[in-house]
Motif scaffolding. Structure first.
Motif: not given
Length: 164
Positions: A84-92
């Motif tokens: 989830e953290n990696k996905l959030l970082k990719n999104k940002v």
């Protein structure tokens, strides 16, 4: 008292008190009919000890399973949080037009913290080309539907990891 006869032998004595002894035996049997014999108590204790040993064994096995499940849940929770953290970082990173390779460099735990860091980083790094969107997931470029397809691929990859 003429009927009194003197008992001269053991056999005559046994015969005379036989009925009285039988009566006493019946009284004792009635009095102690609900009591267990020592052999019955020993048998019950042995059976109880066996059942207790089996119950303790079953309890230990259940506790071992619970411990194993707790470890599995903890491991999967950590993996899910990391994904989830990696996905959030990719999104940002995508929203701030940063190359996806730099998404791991973003610092923060919440989306707001990541956005603030991405804004600082995007001020330092020049966008790729004249309006070209940043690369996304390997060699795939973000285009109409490309980002969505990339997000779907990432979500599927994460889902497949959790299915294992």
């Amino acid at each position: 008292m003429a009927d009194f006869k003197v008992i001269e032998t053991q056999e005559e004595f046994d015969k005379a008190i036989k009925s009285r002894l039988a009566q006493k035996d019946r009284e004792l049997e009635e009095k102690y009919k609900d009591y267990l014999s020592p052999e019955d108590v020993t048998a019950l204790k042995t059976d109880f000890d066996k059942q207790l040993e089996e119950a303790n064994k079953t309890l230990k096995e259940a506790q071992d399973k619970i411990s194993s499940f707790d470890e599995t849940v903890s491991s999967l929770t950590q993996r899910a949080e990391a994904a989830e953290n990696k996905l959030l970082k990719n999104k940002v990173a995508y929203e701030n037009k940063l190359p996806i390779e730099l998404s791991d460099r973003l610092i923060g735990q919440t989306e707001e913290e990541l956005k603030a860091d991405a804004e600082k980083l995007s001020g330092i790094i020049k966008p790729q080309g004249a309006g070209a969107p940043p690369s996304y997931i390997g060699t795939q470029r973000a285009s109409s539907g490309g980002v969505e397809a990339g997000m779907m691929q990432l979500a599927e990859a994460i889902g497949q990891q959790f299915a294992r």
